[in-house]
Enzyme design. Structure first.
Site, PDB file in Angstrom:
ATOM      1  N   LYS A  65       3.333 -67.696  -6.505  1.00  0.00           N
ATOM      2  CA  LYS A  65       4.564 -67.196  -5.862  1.00  0.00           C
ATOM      3  C   LYS A  65       5.389 -68.397  -5.362  1.00  0.00           C
ATOM      4  CE  LYS A  65       2.108 -62.943  -5.082  1.00  0.00           C
ATOM      5  NZ  LYS A  65       1.918 -61.718  -4.295  1.00  0.00           N
ATOM      6  N   HIS A  73       6.793 -58.578 -12.157  1.00  0.00           N
ATOM      7  CA  HIS A  73       6.001 -58.514 -10.925  1.00  0.00           C
ATOM      8  C   HIS A  73       6.693 -57.586  -9.927  1.00  0.00           C
ATOM      9  CE1 HIS A  73       4.028 -59.676  -7.213  1.00  0.00           C
ATOM     10  NE2 HIS A  73       3.051 -60.134  -7.979  1.00  0.00           N
TER      11      HIS A  73
HETATM   12  P1  13P Z   1      -2.475 -61.060  -3.467  1.00  0.00           P
HETATM   13  O1  13P Z   1      -3.681 -61.519  -4.267  1.00  0.00           O
HETATM   14  O2  13P Z   1      -2.016 -62.068  -2.454  1.00  0.00           O
HETATM   15  O3  13P Z   1      -2.650 -59.682  -2.934  1.00  0.00           O
HETATM   16  O4  13P Z   1      -1.264 -60.984  -4.541  1.00  0.00           O
HETATM   17  C1  13P Z   1      -1.452 -60.291  -5.714  1.00  0.00           C
HETATM   18  C2  13P Z   1      -0.305 -60.565  -6.608  1.00  0.00           C
HETATM   19  O5  13P Z   1       0.799 -60.136  -6.365  1.00  0.00           O
HETATM   20  C3  13P Z   1      -0.559 -61.394  -7.792  1.00  0.00           C
HETATM   21  O6  13P Z   1       0.532 -61.365  -8.661  1.00  0.00           O
END
Ligand code: 13P
Length: 254
Positions: free
Chosen positions: A11, A95
């Site tokens: 992210k 996403h």
């Molecule tokens: P988390 O593992 O932080 O819950 O995030 C999942 C995600 O959105 C992966 O693309």
């Protein structure tokens, strides 16, 4: 059997230096991992550096999104061709954060997948329901709508080469992951939908990952589910020991 597939979605985290430091350490550890596909998705700014550090290793690089045009007056956007040029091999598309915060629609997801495939990259296509949709018993209908739109017009061979990530929106970043029964039902449904639309061979070849609060201590239970081929990991992929523990914990045939 499908090779376990573990993808880190960083992210909006990590500078270029942080990316290089992480990947040097991580690739040294994964050198001994025989049978797993491992992919890391840094921000656009660190793609090139990530591709340079991982060259010749068993760790691949993904972008977190792309635009569907090849080039043009689209301020702020990055094309699949540019991502390929930076050295990445995969692109995360659709996403839930893109859909929810930035307005990505099913139609956009479809166009982006087309662009990714046209650049000879592998799309990692995200689908999943919100809590309201689950509570309203709409989960499977939402998955059908998202899948049908995303995969419309693709050939069985293209679908077989895809990675699909089932990420229930309510499980992302919340520490609350789907129960094995919930994940198992969604994954079996996705596989059946692929089989119905694109045939047995494509459905068997396609990797379907689970995403949403995956951690070292729950990866084994998830991987034990027949139709779970790996994980798309957010928060727990941000440190090397944690993501490496998920890679090794993915067990089965790693
Ligand atoms: P988390 O593992 O932080 O819950 O995030 C999942 C995600 O959105 C992966 O693309």
């Amino acid at each position: 059997m499908r090779t376990p597939f573990l993808a880190a979605n960083w992210k909006m985290f990590k500078t270029v230096d942080e990316t290089v430091t992480y990947l040097r350490e991580f690739c040294a550890l994964t050198a001994g991992v025989a049978r797993a596909e491992i992919v890391v998705a840094p921000p656009f700014t660190a793609l090139r550096a990530a591709a340079d550090v991982t060259r010749g290793t068993n760790v691949g690089v993904a972008a977190q999104d792309c635009y569907w045009e090849r080039e043009g007056a689209f301020t702020g956007e990055v094309s699949a061709a540019m991502i390929k040029d930076a050295g990445a091999g995969y692109v995360i598309i659709g996403h839930s954060e893109r859909r929810r915060l930035f307005g990505d629609t099913d139609e956009w997801v479809k166009r982006k997948i087309g662009a990714v495939l046209a650049s000879d990259l592998t799309p990692i296509v995200c689908v999943g329901e919100t809590l309201e949709e689950r509570d309203a018993n709409q989960t499977l209908a939402v998955l059908d709508r998202q899948l049908d739109a995303a995969l419309d017009g693709l050939t069985p061979a293209q679908v077989g080469s895809l990675v699909i990530a089932y990420e229930p929106v309510w499980a992302i970043g919340t520490g609350r992951n789907a129960t094995p029964a919930q994940a198992g039902e969604a994954h079996a449904h996705i596989r059946a939908r692929l089989r119905g639309a694109f045939g047995q061979e494509a459905a068997e070849a396609c990797h379907v990952l689970y995403g949403g609060s995956v951690k070292p201590d729950n990866i084994k239970d998830l991987m034990a589910l027949e139709d779970v081929d790996g994980a798309l990991v957010g928060g727990a992929s941000l440190t090397v020991p944690s993501f490496f523990a998920i890679v090794t914990g993915a067990g089965r045939s790693v």
